[in-house]
Design a protein around this motif. Structure first.
Motif, PDB file in Angstrom:
ATOM      1  N   ASN A 158       0.728  -1.124   0.000  1.00  0.00           N
ATOM      2  CA  ASN A 158       0.013   0.002   0.047  1.00  0.00           C
ATOM      3  C   ASN A 158       1.008   1.161  -0.110  1.00  0.00           C
ATOM      4  O   ASN A 158       1.863   1.532   0.818  1.00  0.00           O
ATOM      5  N   ALA A 159       0.540   2.096  -0.723  1.00  0.00           N
ATOM      6  CA  ALA A 159       1.259   3.521  -1.032  1.00  0.00           C
ATOM      7  C   ALA A 159       1.326   4.196   0.397  1.00  0.00           C
ATOM      8  O   ALA A 159       2.403   4.970   0.653  1.00  0.00           O
ATOM      9  N   ASP A 160       0.275   4.053   1.259  1.00  0.00           N
ATOM     10  CA  ASP A 160       0.247   4.667   2.686  1.00  0.00           C
ATOM     11  C   ASP A 160       1.626   4.516   3.416  1.00  0.00           C
ATOM     12  O   ASP A 160       1.794   5.028   4.318  1.00  0.00           O
ATOM     13  N   GLU A 161       2.015   2.987   3.035  1.00  0.00           N
ATOM     14  CA  GLU A 161       3.293   2.856   3.814  1.00  0.00           C
ATOM     15  C   GLU A 161       4.487   3.995   3.638  1.00  0.00           C
ATOM     16  O   GLU A 161       5.408   4.168   4.436  1.00  0.00           O
ATOM     17  N   LEU A 162       4.412   4.687   2.468  1.00  0.00           N
ATOM     18  CA  LEU A 162       5.392   5.704   2.183  1.00  0.00           C
ATOM     19  C   LEU A 162       4.718   7.174   2.554  1.00  0.00           C
ATOM     20  O   LEU A 162       5.433   8.060   2.979  1.00  0.00           O
ATOM     21  N   LEU A 163       3.477   7.221   2.423  1.00  0.00           N
ATOM     22  CA  LEU A 163       2.944   8.421   2.317  1.00  0.00           C
ATOM     23  C   LEU A 163       2.640   8.724   3.901  1.00  0.00           C
ATOM     24  O   LEU A 163       2.679  10.150   4.249  1.00  0.00           O
ATOM     25  N   LYS A 164       2.611   7.784   4.836  1.00  0.00           N
ATOM     26  CA  LYS A 164       2.409   8.239   6.038  1.00  0.00           C
ATOM     27  C   LYS A 164       3.384   7.429   6.851  1.00  0.00           C
ATOM     28  O   LYS A 164       4.242   6.817   6.660  1.00  0.00           O
ATOM     29  N   ASN A 197      -0.114  11.843   8.217  1.00  0.00           N
ATOM     30  CA  ASN A 197       0.563  11.966   6.895  1.00  0.00           C
ATOM     31  C   ASN A 197       1.984  12.626   6.834  1.00  0.00           C
ATOM     32  O   ASN A 197       2.126  13.627   7.661  1.00  0.00           O
ATOM     33  N   VAL A 198       2.762  12.312   6.075  1.00  0.00           N
ATOM     34  CA  VAL A 198       4.094  12.886   5.924  1.00  0.00           C
ATOM     35  C   VAL A 198       4.315  13.476   4.742  1.00  0.00           C
ATOM     36  O   VAL A 198       5.067  14.396   4.300  1.00  0.00           O
ATOM     37  N   ALA A 199       3.651  12.900   3.740  1.00  0.00           N
ATOM     38  CA  ALA A 199       3.863  13.355   2.207  1.00  0.00           C
ATOM     39  C   ALA A 199       2.920  14.581   1.728  1.00  0.00           C
ATOM     40  O   ALA A 199       1.769  14.790   2.501  1.00  0.00           O
ATOM     41  N   ALA A 200       3.375  15.507   0.892  1.00  0.00           N
ATOM     42  CA  ALA A 200       2.415  16.273   0.551  1.00  0.00           C
ATOM     43  C   ALA A 200       1.139  15.625   0.117  1.00  0.00           C
ATOM     44  O   ALA A 200       1.055  14.829  -0.655  1.00  0.00           O
ATOM     45  N   ALA A 201       0.012  16.232   0.241  1.00  0.00           N
ATOM     46  CA  ALA A 201      -1.321  15.963   0.027  1.00  0.00           C
ATOM     47  C   ALA A 201      -1.480  15.700  -1.527  1.00  0.00           C
ATOM     48  O   ALA A 201      -0.958  16.834  -2.076  1.00  0.00           O
ATOM     49  N   GLY A 202      -2.009  14.739  -2.059  1.00  0.00           N
ATOM     50  CA  GLY A 202      -2.081  14.670  -3.489  1.00  0.00           C
ATOM     51  C   GLY A 202      -0.862  13.781  -3.962  1.00  0.00           C
ATOM     52  O   GLY A 202      -1.195  13.510  -5.080  1.00  0.00           O
ATOM     53  N   ALA A 203       0.271  13.736  -3.239  1.00  0.00           N
ATOM     54  CA  ALA A 203       1.080  12.777  -3.784  1.00  0.00           C
ATOM     55  C   ALA A 203       1.008  11.436  -4.234  1.00  0.00           C
ATOM     56  O   ALA A 203       0.269  10.831  -3.109  1.00  0.00           O
ATOM     57  N   SER A 204       1.256  10.745  -5.273  1.00  0.00           N
ATOM     58  CA  SER A 204       1.248   9.304  -5.228  1.00  0.00           C
ATOM     59  C   SER A 204       2.377   8.708  -4.947  1.00  0.00           C
ATOM     60  O   SER A 204       3.504   9.474  -4.890  1.00  0.00           O
ATOM     61  N   ALA A 205       2.407   7.282  -4.660  1.00  0.00           N
ATOM     62  CA  ALA A 205       3.715   6.533  -4.203  1.00  0.00           C
ATOM     63  C   ALA A 205       3.764   5.274  -4.939  1.00  0.00           C
ATOM     64  O   ALA A 205       2.774   4.568  -5.179  1.00  0.00           O
TER      65      ALA A 205
END
Ligand code: MRU
Length: 347
Positions: free
Chosen positions: A290-296, A301-309
């Protein structure tokens, strides 16, 4: 157990499977108890237990739980009804071949069983567990023999006791090399995004009194450039018939950089990790999580809102970049298809 080998992530106790919850380490060291195979499949997928050999051992005990339930429901038809449990277990994670290897080995016992299957299957699961520990100890000796006195070693992810039945593959080599007085310093990559290096490898080594220095994975090449690493030692989730090695994402870039800097690269893995049915690394399925493992980070949330991973969690290192594959059956230097076949035949 010697004082440099105190961690055990999997146990069978009072008719149930106990798993050390690796998601909580190092803050909390607590076990979860499992009585149902469906929960065991979830535990593998959700990373309560992780690391290729540990996943295989856990699945073997999962088969025991499935057989106990299916036999109680239907003593004559359990061999048919257990099939969906095995399919569910096998679907938990795709890359570690040890998962499929262990399920197949457990299935290999089915035909010879008359009556209640639990005792026979439990013995087989316990054998798988104990054989894994013995294999790790042997790999520890063989791998440590390759390491010169005064070496610094860098490892990636966690290929330790926590990832196996005990002692570890890469960390088994490190434990044995430390015991032989050959190691100056151990470095561990933090290993994003699950931080197996920072959370698990560091915790496990410190439990056993082995000092460890953490680095961000981005620091690895610079560490090598400064002559501070003699060996990189890692584990594997699957080794192809030609010696290509799948392991935690980031292993490949370490191997590329190691070759550039003249640093030796060792893979320690039991033969249960070797998949002679895949010709080369291109055929190894790579898990994407899941991309959330990178985004969060946790719930935050640690990544800019709207970024995909993009989150592939393993990569493949070509055999040509590997100096030695160490299994319990021996050392294969500069691996290729011929040498891997000869090692696998050397039972
Ligand atoms: O995603 P994980 O934590 O299961 O990944 C584990 C690894 O990549 C290990 O290096 C590998 O399984 C070898 S464990 C002895």
């Amino acid at each position: 157990m010697n004082k440099m080998d105190t961690v055990r992530p999997i146990r069978w106790h009072e008719d149930s499977l106990k798993l050390l919850d690796q998601r909580l380490l190092p803050a909390e060291s607590s076990e979860i108890s499992y009585d149902k195979v469906t929960m065991v499949a979830d535990a593998i997928r959700d990373m309560v237990v992780r690391g290729a050999p540990a996943i295989g051992i856990t699945a073997a005990f999962g088969v025991v739980l499935a057989a106990r339930q299916r036999y109680a429901e239907n003593p004559t038809g359990w061999r048919e009804s257990i099939r969906e449990d095995l399919t569910q277990l096998a679907a938990a994670r795709p890359t570690a071949i040890n998962l499929f290897w262990a399920i197949e080995r457990m299935q290999g016992c089915f035909d010879g069983i008359d009556g209640d299957p639990v005792e026979r299957l439990l013995t087989e699961a316990q054998n798988i567990h104990q054989e894994d520990i013995a294999a790790n100890m042997r790999m520890g000796e063989l791998g440590a023999d390759l390491i010169g006195a005064g070496s610094n070693i860098l490892t990636h992810c966690n290929a330790g006791a926590l990832a196996t039945g005990g002692y570890g593959t890469a960390l088994g080599v490190i434990r044995s090399a430390v015991a032989a007085g050959k190691v100056e310093q151990v470095f561990a990559d933090e290993t994003r995004p699950w931080l197996q290096g920072a959370r698990l490898t560091a915790w496990e080594l410190l439990q056993d009194g082995i000092p460890v220095t953490l680095i961000a994975e981005g620091a690895a090449s610079w560490l090598m450039q400064q002559g501070k690493v003699q060996w990189i030692v890692v584990g594997s989730d699957r080794i192809a018939a030609n010696g290509d090695v799948a392991n935690k994402i980031g292993t490949y870039q370490l191997a590329v950089s190691a070759r550039y800097h003249g640093v030796k690269f060792m893979v320690a893995a039991p033969t249960s990790t070797v998949d002679m049915n895949v010709a080369d690394g291109a055929a190894i399925p790579i898990e994407t999580r899941n991309a959330d493992e990178l985004l969060k980070c946790g719930d935050k949330n640690v990544a800019a809102a709207g970024a995909s991973a993009w989150n592939p969690v393993f990569d493949v290192t070509p055999a040509a970049l590997v100096d030695a594959i160490v299994t319990e059956r021996g050392v294969v230097e500069k691996p290729d298809a011929k040498k891997i076949l000869a090692m696998m035949k050397n039972a």
